[in-house]
Design a protein around this motif. Structure first.
Motif, PDB file in Angstrom:
ATOM      1  N   VAL A 156       0.658  -1.091  -0.114  1.00  0.00           N
ATOM      2  CA  VAL A 156      -0.103   0.092   0.041  1.00  0.00           C
ATOM      3  C   VAL A 156       1.008   1.131  -0.041  1.00  0.00           C
ATOM      4  CG1 VAL A 156      -2.060  -1.203   1.067  1.00  0.00           C
ATOM      5  CG2 VAL A 156      -0.013   0.008   2.462  1.00  0.00           C
ATOM      6  N   PRO A 157       0.400   2.328  -0.537  1.00  0.00           N
ATOM      7  CA  PRO A 157       1.257   3.610  -0.580  1.00  0.00           C
ATOM      8  C   PRO A 157       1.364   4.322   0.809  1.00  0.00           C
ATOM      9  CG  PRO A 157      -1.162   3.972  -1.330  1.00  0.00           C
ATOM     10  CD  PRO A 157      -0.915   2.560  -1.172  1.00  0.00           C
ATOM     11  N   ASP A 158       1.974   5.333   0.932  1.00  0.00           N
ATOM     12  CA  ASP A 158       2.300   5.956   2.191  1.00  0.00           C
ATOM     13  C   ASP A 158       1.067   6.666   2.815  1.00  0.00           C
ATOM     14  OD1 ASP A 158       4.956   4.950   2.117  1.00  0.00           O
ATOM     15  OD2 ASP A 158       5.859   6.987   1.312  1.00  0.00           O
ATOM     16  N   GLN A 159       1.306   6.999   4.028  1.00  0.00           N
ATOM     17  CA  GLN A 159       0.081   7.680   4.622  1.00  0.00           C
ATOM     18  C   GLN A 159      -0.694   8.647   4.082  1.00  0.00           C
ATOM     19  OE1 GLN A 159      -1.918   6.270   6.961  1.00  0.00           O
ATOM     20  NE2 GLN A 159      -2.917   7.700   8.020  1.00  0.00           N
ATOM     21  N   PRO A 160      -0.035   9.572   3.542  1.00  0.00           N
ATOM     22  CA  PRO A 160      -0.654  11.023   2.848  1.00  0.00           C
ATOM     23  C   PRO A 160      -1.299  10.446   1.918  1.00  0.00           C
ATOM     24  CG  PRO A 160       1.716  11.520   3.567  1.00  0.00           C
ATOM     25  CD  PRO A 160       1.520  10.019   3.997  1.00  0.00           C
ATOM     26  N   ASP A 161      -0.774   9.648   0.909  1.00  0.00           N
ATOM     27  CA  ASP A 161      -1.576   9.125  -0.348  1.00  0.00           C
ATOM     28  C   ASP A 161      -2.711   8.313   0.046  1.00  0.00           C
ATOM     29  OD1 ASP A 161       0.331  10.395  -1.669  1.00  0.00           O
ATOM     30  OD2 ASP A 161       1.567   8.677  -2.144  1.00  0.00           O
ATOM     31  N   ARG A 162      -2.588   7.337   1.020  1.00  0.00           N
ATOM     32  CA  ARG A 162      -3.727   6.595   1.495  1.00  0.00           C
ATOM     33  C   ARG A 162      -5.050   7.612   1.895  1.00  0.00           C
ATOM     34  NH1 ARG A 162      -0.479   3.548   4.948  1.00  0.00           N
ATOM     35  NH2 ARG A 162      -1.698   3.914   6.517  1.00  0.00           N
ATOM     36  N   LEU A 163      -4.379   8.631   2.777  1.00  0.00           N
ATOM     37  CA  LEU A 163      -5.691   9.510   3.365  1.00  0.00           C
ATOM     38  C   LEU A 163      -6.342  10.057   1.950  1.00  0.00           C
ATOM     39  CD1 LEU A 163      -3.939  11.270   6.256  1.00  0.00           C
ATOM     40  CD2 LEU A 163      -5.836   9.664   6.136  1.00  0.00           C
ATOM     41  N   ILE A 164      -5.567  10.407   0.914  1.00  0.00           N
ATOM     42  CA  ILE A 164      -6.217  11.010  -0.265  1.00  0.00           C
ATOM     43  C   ILE A 164      -7.194  10.022  -0.792  1.00  0.00           C
ATOM     44  CG2 ILE A 164      -5.830  11.733  -2.864  1.00  0.00           C
ATOM     45  CD1 ILE A 164      -4.714  13.729  -0.764  1.00  0.00           C
ATOM     46  N   VAL A 165      -6.828   8.751  -0.812  1.00  0.00           N
ATOM     47  CA  VAL A 165      -7.770   7.865  -1.436  1.00  0.00           C
ATOM     48  C   VAL A 165      -9.041   7.806  -0.445  1.00  0.00           C
ATOM     49  CG1 VAL A 165      -8.228   5.494  -1.914  1.00  0.00           C
ATOM     50  CG2 VAL A 165      -6.158   6.285  -2.579  1.00  0.00           C
ATOM     51  N   VAL A 166      -8.864   7.919   0.869  1.00  0.00           N
ATOM     52  CA  VAL A 166      -9.929   7.883   1.796  1.00  0.00           C
ATOM     53  C   VAL A 166     -10.840   9.107   1.716  1.00  0.00           C
ATOM     54  CG1 VAL A 166     -10.660   8.018   4.266  1.00  0.00           C
ATOM     55  CG2 VAL A 166      -8.862   6.477   3.485  1.00  0.00           C
ATOM     56  N   VAL A 167      -9.999  10.305   1.451  1.00  0.00           N
ATOM     57  CA  VAL A 167     -10.988  11.433   1.228  1.00  0.00           C
ATOM     58  C   VAL A 167     -11.888  11.501  -0.091  1.00  0.00           C
ATOM     59  CG1 VAL A 167     -10.986  13.947   0.598  1.00  0.00           C
ATOM     60  CG2 VAL A 167      -9.309  13.111   2.519  1.00  0.00           C
ATOM     61  N   ILE A 168     -11.226  10.884  -1.194  1.00  0.00           N
ATOM     62  CA  ILE A 168     -12.033  10.852  -2.587  1.00  0.00           C
ATOM     63  C   ILE A 168     -13.250   9.712  -2.235  1.00  0.00           C
ATOM     64  CG2 ILE A 168     -11.828   9.970  -4.694  1.00  0.00           C
ATOM     65  CD1 ILE A 168      -8.661  10.826  -4.893  1.00  0.00           C
ATOM     66  N   LEU A 169     -13.095   8.828  -1.744  1.00  0.00           N
ATOM     67  CA  LEU A 169     -13.870   7.620  -1.550  1.00  0.00           C
ATOM     68  C   LEU A 169     -15.268   8.391  -0.662  1.00  0.00           C
ATOM     69  CD1 LEU A 169     -12.144   4.396  -1.256  1.00  0.00           C
ATOM     70  CD2 LEU A 169     -13.422   5.053  -3.256  1.00  0.00           C
ATOM     71  N   THR A 170     -14.616   8.879   0.507  1.00  0.00           N
ATOM     72  CA  THR A 170     -15.736   9.834   1.423  1.00  0.00           C
ATOM     73  C   THR A 170     -16.612  10.634   0.734  1.00  0.00           C
ATOM     74  OG1 THR A 170     -14.204   9.163   3.271  1.00  0.00           O
ATOM     75  CG2 THR A 170     -16.003  10.717   3.602  1.00  0.00           C
ATOM     76  N   LEU A 171     -15.809  11.486  -0.018  1.00  0.00           N
ATOM     77  CA  LEU A 171     -16.653  12.500  -0.447  1.00  0.00           C
ATOM     78  C   LEU A 171     -17.836  11.938  -1.661  1.00  0.00           C
ATOM     79  CD1 LEU A 171     -13.963  15.497  -0.628  1.00  0.00           C
ATOM     80  CD2 LEU A 171     -16.109  15.021   0.972  1.00  0.00           C
ATOM     81  N   LEU A 172     -17.255  11.268  -2.530  1.00  0.00           N
ATOM     82  CA  LEU A 172     -17.936  10.683  -3.614  1.00  0.00           C
ATOM     83  C   LEU A 172     -19.262   9.693  -2.981  1.00  0.00           C
ATOM     84  CD1 LEU A 172     -15.387   9.227  -6.056  1.00  0.00           C
ATOM     85  CD2 LEU A 172     -16.580  11.324  -6.512  1.00  0.00           C
ATOM     86  N   CYS A 173     -18.789   9.175  -1.977  1.00  0.00           N
ATOM     87  CA  CYS A 173     -20.009   8.364  -1.441  1.00  0.00           C
ATOM     88  C   CYS A 173     -21.149   9.371  -0.797  1.00  0.00           C
ATOM     89  CB  CYS A 173     -19.602   7.188  -0.314  1.00  0.00           C
ATOM     90  SG  CYS A 173     -18.616   5.908  -1.212  1.00  0.00           S
ATOM     91  N   ALA A 174     -20.549  10.157   0.114  1.00  0.00           N
ATOM     92  CA  ALA A 174     -21.511  11.105   0.573  1.00  0.00           C
ATOM     93  C   ALA A 174     -22.350  12.032  -0.259  1.00  0.00           C
ATOM     94  CB  ALA A 174     -20.812  11.908   1.665  1.00  0.00           C
ATOM     95  N   ALA A 175     -21.630  12.504  -1.262  1.00  0.00           N
ATOM     96  CA  ALA A 175     -22.295  13.324  -2.175  1.00  0.00           C
ATOM     97  C   ALA A 175     -23.373  12.540  -3.093  1.00  0.00           C
ATOM     98  CB  ALA A 175     -21.088  13.835  -2.994  1.00  0.00           C
ATOM     99  N   VAL A 219     -12.795  20.183  -7.017  1.00  0.00           N
ATOM    100  CA  VAL A 219     -13.499  21.332  -7.763  1.00  0.00           C
ATOM    101  C   VAL A 219     -14.839  21.174  -8.230  1.00  0.00           C
ATOM    102  CG1 VAL A 219     -12.716  22.538  -9.812  1.00  0.00           C
ATOM    103  CG2 VAL A 219     -10.999  22.045  -8.431  1.00  0.00           C
ATOM    104  N   VAL A 220     -15.304  19.909  -8.306  1.00  0.00           N
ATOM    105  CA  VAL A 220     -16.648  19.488  -9.166  1.00  0.00           C
ATOM    106  C   VAL A 220     -17.532  19.060  -8.112  1.00  0.00           C
ATOM    107  CG1 VAL A 220     -17.636  18.250 -10.936  1.00  0.00           C
ATOM    108  CG2 VAL A 220     -15.295  19.234 -11.274  1.00  0.00           C
ATOM    109  N   VAL A 221     -17.220  17.746  -7.529  1.00  0.00           N
ATOM    110  CA  VAL A 221     -18.034  16.989  -6.670  1.00  0.00           C
ATOM    111  C   VAL A 221     -18.367  17.859  -5.298  1.00  0.00           C
ATOM    112  CG1 VAL A 221     -18.280  14.882  -5.525  1.00  0.00           C
ATOM    113  CG2 VAL A 221     -17.271  14.922  -7.514  1.00  0.00           C
ATOM    114  N   GLY A 222     -17.475  18.160  -4.627  1.00  0.00           N
ATOM    115  CA  GLY A 222     -17.725  19.169  -3.492  1.00  0.00           C
ATOM    116  C   GLY A 222     -18.607  20.570  -3.661  1.00  0.00           C
ATOM    117  N   PRO A 223     -18.330  21.212  -4.946  1.00  0.00           N
ATOM    118  CA  PRO A 223     -19.329  22.406  -4.975  1.00  0.00           C
ATOM    119  C   PRO A 223     -20.465  22.218  -5.600  1.00  0.00           C
ATOM    120  CG  PRO A 223     -16.758  22.725  -5.985  1.00  0.00           C
ATOM    121  CD  PRO A 223     -17.005  21.525  -5.427  1.00  0.00           C
ATOM    122  N   LEU A 224     -20.621  21.033  -5.888  1.00  0.00           N
ATOM    123  CA  LEU A 224     -21.855  20.450  -6.623  1.00  0.00           C
ATOM    124  C   LEU A 224     -22.939  20.069  -5.577  1.00  0.00           C
ATOM    125  CD1 LEU A 224     -23.883  19.768  -8.976  1.00  0.00           C
ATOM    126  CD2 LEU A 224     -22.842  17.486  -8.970  1.00  0.00           C
TER     127      LEU A 224
END
Length: 260
Positions: free
Chosen positions: A64-83, A167-172
């Motif tokens: 698995v990648p390092d912690q900052p990169d794993r956190l990016i994946v978590v943030v992306i999946l979290t925002l996509l699912c919640a949105a 830039v797109v999902v969050g503002p939408l």
């Protein structure tokens, strides 16, 4: 003996009728609960994806990648699912109001090019004015957001992957919540001016946790909220505000790459 012919009866139409959605505006309690649900879903999905990430990292430490990169994946999946959950709920719940550009609608109407241009200009102006305002209020204190802190430590490729979400999902989804449902509720009850002001304040306040509760960063977001709400009211469409919001976030995200 002749018989009178009875008129032929009209055959019954047994085909299923299309679903009808109530033409109702968002309600106060429903809107408040929907906004709360969006941030609760972020916490829930974030915890689930974060816990899964940690489990995979412990089980397969070299895969698995390092912690900052794993956190990016978590943030992306979290925002996509919640949105995805919230947008689907709002559009289905108030389906008849999605294409209503009036005070009680969500504003999914085609905007004029004039207001799209104004939205772009305000989206560029907002971080400049907001940055000066924040600097004045914060003094020597540093101001940062959780997403920015994570992105600054991640690899460039992961920052690029995060861009569409920021830039797109969050503002939408935020425009749909605050300049769609919330502004609709406030406009029908308090009028346009109060609706713009209150929705902008709520928009700024809900970002306090992401700002580590630094109050002096909130006026910047309130300014963005005022611009986007004004665009929604004047244009009759949610899209100019989305353009302004996206442009504001894009300029903020540009700092991730300048820092590199």
């Amino acid at each position: 003996m002749p018989h009178d012919l009875s008129p032929a009866s009209t055959p019954l139409d047994t085909s299923p009728s299309p679903p009808r959605f109530p033409a109702r505006a968002p309600g106060t309690i429903e809107t408040a609960l929907t906004i709360l649900a969006y941030f609760a879903l972020q916490a829930g999905f974030g915890g689930a994806f974060g816990g899964t990430s940690q489990f995979i990292a412990r089980t397969f430490p070299n895969a698995v990648p390092d912690q900052p990169d794993r956190l990016i994946v978590v943030v992306i999946l979290t925002l996509l699912c919640a949105a995805g959950v919230v947008v689907t709920w709002i559009v289905r719940r108030w389906a008849a109001k999605t294409v209503d550009g009036g005070a009680g609608g969500l504003g999914f109407t085609a905007p004029s090019g004039r207001y799209v241009a104004i939205g772009t200009a305000l989206g560029i102006l907002a971080p400049l004015l907001g940055g000066l305002l924040t600097q004045f209020l914060a003094g020597d204190h540093d101001v940062s957001q959780t997403v920015t802190d994570i992105a600054d430590r991640a690899h460039v490729g992961m920052r690029v992957a995060l861009l569409p979400v920021v830039v797109v999902v969050g503002p939408l989804v935020e425009e749909l919540l605050f300049r769609g449902a919330l502004l609709s509720v406030l406009r029908t009850r308090l009028g346009d001016n109060w609706a713009i002001a209150i929705s902008a304040i709520v928009f700024g306040a809900v970002h306090l946790p992401d700002l580590d509760w630094l109050w002096y960063a909130v006026p910047n977001l309130i300014l963005v909220g005022v611009f986007c709400a004004w665009l929604r009211v004047r244009s009759g469409s949610i899209w100019p505000g989305f353009v302004a919001h996206a442009a504001n976030n894009a300029l903020a995200a540009a700092g991730w790459f300048m820092a590199t």
